[in-house]
Design an enzyme around this catalytic site. Structure first.
Site, PDB file in Angstrom:
ATOM      1  N   GLU A  77      44.448  38.114  60.843  1.00 16.15           N
ATOM      2  CA  GLU A  77      45.558  37.291  60.340  1.00 16.15           C
ATOM      3  C   GLU A  77      45.918  37.858  58.977  1.00 16.15           C
ATOM      4  OE1 GLU A  77      47.138  34.957  61.838  1.00 16.15           O
ATOM      5  OE2 GLU A  77      45.831  34.485  63.522  1.00 16.15           O
ATOM      6  N   GLU A 104      54.634  42.158  49.868  1.00 23.24           N
ATOM      7  CA  GLU A 104      54.124  40.790  49.724  1.00 23.24           C
ATOM      8  C   GLU A 104      53.652  40.586  48.288  1.00 23.24           C
ATOM      9  OE1 GLU A 104      50.308  39.669  51.473  1.00 23.24           O
ATOM     10  OE2 GLU A 104      51.250  37.870  52.285  1.00 23.24           O
ATOM     11  N   LYS A 108      32.016  34.530  55.650  1.00 19.92           N
ATOM     12  CA  LYS A 108      32.062  34.938  54.241  1.00 19.92           C
ATOM     13  C   LYS A 108      33.372  34.450  53.614  1.00 19.92           C
ATOM     14  CE  LYS A 108      33.417  38.621  52.072  1.00 19.92           C
ATOM     15  NZ  LYS A 108      34.000  37.912  50.924  1.00 19.92           N
ATOM     16  N   CYS A 123      50.561  33.019  53.092  1.00 20.96           N
ATOM     17  CA  CYS A 123      50.920  34.171  53.927  1.00 20.96           C
ATOM     18  C   CYS A 123      52.285  33.968  54.589  1.00 20.96           C
ATOM     19  CB  CYS A 123      49.853  34.402  54.980  1.00 20.96           C
ATOM     20  SG  CYS A 123      49.465  32.910  55.907  1.00 20.96           S
TER      21      CYS A 123
HETATM   22  P1  NAD Z   1      41.937  40.185  50.654  1.00 20.19           P
HETATM   23  O1  NAD Z   1      42.317  41.030  51.803  1.00 20.19           O
HETATM   24  O2  NAD Z   1      41.818  40.805  49.328  1.00 20.19           O
HETATM   25  O3  NAD Z   1      40.527  39.473  50.928  1.00 20.19           O
HETATM   26  C1  NAD Z   1      40.292  38.668  52.047  1.00 20.19           C
HETATM   27  C2  NAD Z   1      38.820  38.640  52.339  1.00 20.19           C
HETATM   28  O4  NAD Z   1      38.395  39.936  52.693  1.00 20.19           O
HETATM   29  C3  NAD Z   1      37.945  38.207  51.176  1.00 20.19           C
HETATM   30  O5  NAD Z   1      36.894  37.404  51.658  1.00 20.19           O
HETATM   31  C4  NAD Z   1      37.413  39.537  50.652  1.00 20.19           C
HETATM   32  O6  NAD Z   1      36.161  39.422  49.996  1.00 20.19           O
HETATM   33  C5  NAD Z   1      37.276  40.319  51.933  1.00 20.19           C
HETATM   34  N1  NAD Z   1      37.310  41.772  51.791  1.00 20.19           N
HETATM   35  C6  NAD Z   1      37.899  42.513  50.811  1.00 20.19           C
HETATM   36  N2  NAD Z   1      37.712  43.832  51.056  1.00 20.19           N
HETATM   37  C7  NAD Z   1      37.018  43.920  52.212  1.00 20.19           C
HETATM   38  C8  NAD Z   1      36.541  45.012  52.997  1.00 20.19           C
HETATM   39  N3  NAD Z   1      36.741  46.290  52.634  1.00 20.19           N
HETATM   40  N4  NAD Z   1      35.861  44.743  54.129  1.00 20.19           N
HETATM   41  C9  NAD Z   1      35.664  43.471  54.531  1.00 20.19           C
HETATM   42  N5  NAD Z   1      36.076  42.403  53.815  1.00 20.19           N
HETATM   43  C10 NAD Z   1      36.759  42.619  52.685  1.00 20.19           C
HETATM   44  O7  NAD Z   1      42.963  38.973  50.649  1.00 20.19           O
HETATM   45  P2  NAD Z   1      43.084  37.791  49.601  1.00 20.19           P
HETATM   46  O8  NAD Z   1      43.657  38.335  48.335  1.00 20.19           O
HETATM   47  O9  NAD Z   1      41.804  37.034  49.545  1.00 20.19           O
HETATM   48  O10 NAD Z   1      44.155  36.865  50.340  1.00 20.19           O
HETATM   49  C11 NAD Z   1      45.498  37.114  50.306  1.00 20.19           C
HETATM   50  C12 NAD Z   1      45.966  37.766  51.592  1.00 20.19           C
HETATM   51  O11 NAD Z   1      45.593  36.991  52.712  1.00 20.19           O
HETATM   52  C13 NAD Z   1      47.484  37.839  51.656  1.00 20.19           C
HETATM   53  O12 NAD Z   1      47.878  39.115  52.093  1.00 20.19           O
HETATM   54  C14 NAD Z   1      47.857  36.778  52.676  1.00 20.19           C
HETATM   55  O13 NAD Z   1      49.076  37.012  53.333  1.00 20.19           O
HETATM   56  C15 NAD Z   1      46.700  36.847  53.603  1.00 20.19           C
HETATM   57  N6  NAD Z   1      46.575  35.603  54.368  1.00 20.19           N
HETATM   58  C16 NAD Z   1      46.968  35.615  55.676  1.00 20.19           C
HETATM   59  C17 NAD Z   1      46.900  34.438  56.422  1.00 20.19           C
HETATM   60  C18 NAD Z   1      47.329  34.405  57.866  1.00 20.19           C
HETATM   61  O14 NAD Z   1      47.051  33.423  58.539  1.00 20.19           O
HETATM   62  N7  NAD Z   1      48.012  35.414  58.378  1.00 20.19           N
HETATM   63  C19 NAD Z   1      46.442  33.267  55.825  1.00 20.19           C
HETATM   64  C20 NAD Z   1      46.057  33.301  54.486  1.00 20.19           C
HETATM   65  C21 NAD Z   1      46.127  34.481  53.771  1.00 20.19           C
END
Ligand code: NAD
Length: 488
Positions: A249, A384, A174, A283
């Site tokens: 991650e 963050e 997804k 991230c």
């Molecule tokens: P997010 O947590 O809002 O969403 C990530 C994904 O999770 C999306 O596909 C979203 O639809 C899904 N999601 C949201 N709520 C959910 C739930 N309750 N259950 C299951 N899935 C759910 O993050 P974002 O805003 O898309 O991305 C930014 C974040 O991602 C930042 O915190 C960043 O640090 C992190 N990130 C981490 C890495 C890493 O490798 N550590 C890499 C890229 C981004």
């Protein structure tokens, strides 16, 4: 404007509800696509497809070499389509074209790396009594739910899919609801590569409903999640329904530590790149720059002298180094952090506002922003922000730098700038972070493990470590005596 369908069980389908979501170019607010807005019921269908493909399908029973060849083919197709994919990535998530081109090439490399690794998954044999043999085999963990964020859409999809497929798993992926387009295009390439139906399913939809179902569905054996730490915790709760395997991650608030004995020009350059690449929506961004007090003024002056070279604009325009933030909502979140920084008493020394000019009015642009004299207790130094906002924190001693660097709930990345190799390595060894650099920032390789300490996640992606999360370990014991053991 293109209307997409999603890829389930080898077919292109709409959401059961027929609902769609509009996908907007964050650089000019143009409608670029519509995609199905799936809910729990659509995930359930995709899970059944992946379950059947795993339990009955040929995928896990192919030889590793055969699976590897499929991955090589996917890599080749990504390369063939790289120009189109890079441009689409820019339009969907806003990043500058040069960065998107890099991502697409890296995605192709990732499939190639894991295509090669498929044939190197080995078991073990054990020293046991002479009347027995004992060995260990590695088997695919099963059906995997994979949930990814919006900042590196195709690259994150590749980091997830390639090791899972190499291991023999089947997948429901997804993408973020904001940036689903290149994942759907990738599904088309996977179809062209000829993978059996149901092995890869790409379902578009929001976290609420679709994402929650992926985390909690009991037919799924493993969930791999990349996203925010708060969401990661919810995914973990969902996964507890059947104690599925979990890798996470998550976020970071990464220290970039500059000592006075560094190469100043390199540190200036590296400090800006660490904080502002991909609009700071990274991230592992170096969003805290910790600088030794005697170098503080020179470093800050040097960064201010160079910051105007970060040309803002739509990512497809030539020379652009920073695109728009991914959405209006995210822009507002980052802007609210700038207000927090001002209220907390940090000194705003550049940016902090939207750029002027009609070319910026329809996109989510924000100028690269630096706060100086930030104290480690301020929220802008601890939370963050995930945007182009850099906090400068002065320190006096090596011990203080380490203490400030580690004083965070996160532990994803960190860097040290110093010409003194003894100090650089000494400090790196004390930092509680999974990805570290000396005299550079950001380069990382498919061959190396990616992931964080503390609340930045669980497990590692990429490299040899990355396939571990997709494998189970089975011991097989063989009796070489034909007679019964006569225990009773
Ligand atoms: P997010 O947590 O809002 O969403 C990530 C994904 O999770 C999306 O596909 C979203 O639809 C899904 N999601 C949201 N709520 C959910 C739930 N309750 N259950 C299951 N899935 C759910 O993050 P974002 O805003 O898309 O991305 C930014 C974040 O991602 C930042 O915190 C960043 O640090 C992190 N990130 C981490 C890495 C890493 O490798 N550590 C890499 C890229 C981004």
């Amino acid at each position: 404007m293109k209307s997409y369908r999603m890829f389930v069980n080898g077919e292109w389908i709409d959401a059961k509800s027929k609902q769609t979501r509009e996908i907007i170019d964050p650089g000019n607010s143009e409608l670029i696509a519509k995609v199905p807005e799936s809910g729990r019921e659509d995930i359930v269908v995709a899970v059944h497809a992946a379950r059947t493909a795993f339990d009955q399908g040929p995928w896990k029973n192919l030889t590793a070499l055969e699976r590897g060849k499929f991955l090589f083919k996917i890599s080749e197709l990504i390369r063939r389509e790289s120009k189109r994919l890079a441009e689409l990535e820019v339009k969907n998530c806003g990043k500058p074209l040069a960065e998107a081109e890099f991502d697409i090439s890296d995605a192709a490399n990732c499939f190639e790396f894991y295509g090669g690794l498929a044939t190197k998954i080995h078991g073990e044999t054990m020293s046991v009594p002479a009347n027995s043999m004992s060995f260990v085999v590695r088997e695919p963990v099963g059906v995997c739910g994979q949930i990814i964020p919006w900042n590196y859409p195709l690259l994150m999809a590749s980091w997830k899919l390639a090791p899972a497929l190499a291991a023999g798993c089947t997948v429901i992926l997804k993408p973020s609801e904001l940036t689903p387009l290149t994942a759907l295009e990738l599904a088309e390439l996977i179809q062209e590569a000829g993978l059996p139906k149901g092995v890869v399913n790409v379902v578009t939809g929001p976290g609420a409903g679709a994402g929650e179902e992926l985390a909690s569905n009991k037919l799924i054996n493993k969930v791999a999640f990349t996203g925010g730490t708060v969401t990661g915790r919810k995914v973990l709760e969902g996964a507890s329904s059947n104690l599925k395997r979990v890798t996470l991650e998550l976020g970071g608030k990464n220290p970039n530590i500059v000592f006075a004995d560094c190469d100043l020009e390199a540190a200036i350059d590296g400090g800006l790149f660490a904080a502002f690449a991909n609009q700071g929506e990274v991230c592992s961004a170096g969003s805290r720059i910790l600088v030794e007090k005697s170098l503080h003024k020179s470093l800050v002056d040097g960064m201010l002298a160079k910051i105007n070279r970060i040309k803002l604009g739509h990512g497809l325009l030539p020379g652009v180094k920073m695109g728009p933030l991914v959405s209006q909502q995210h822009l507002e979140k980052v802007q609210s952090y700038i207000q927090v920084g001002i209220q907390e008493g940090a000194k705003l020394i550049c940016g902090g506002k939207r750029p002027e000019g009609s070319e910026f009015s329809k996109g989510n642009f924000l100028m690269p922003t630096i706060f100086d004299h930030v104290s480690p207790q301020m929220r802008i130094a601890r939370e963050e922000i995930f945007g182009p906002v850099l906090s400068v924190i002065p320190f006096s001693t090596e011990e203080e730098a380490i203490q400030i660097a580690n004083d965070t709930e996160y532990g994803l990345a960190a860097a040290v700038w110093s010409k003194n190799i003894f100090r650089a390595l000494r400090v790196i060894r004390q930092l509680r972070a999974g990805i570290t650099w000396i005299n550079t920032y950001h380069p990382t390789f498919n061959e190396m493990p990616w992931g964080g300490y503390k609340q930045s996640g669980w497990g590692r992606e990429l490299g040899l470590h990355g396939i571990e999360g997709y494998l189970e370990t089975k011991q097989i014991n063989i009796n070489l005596d034909e007679a019964p053991i006569n225990w009773y």
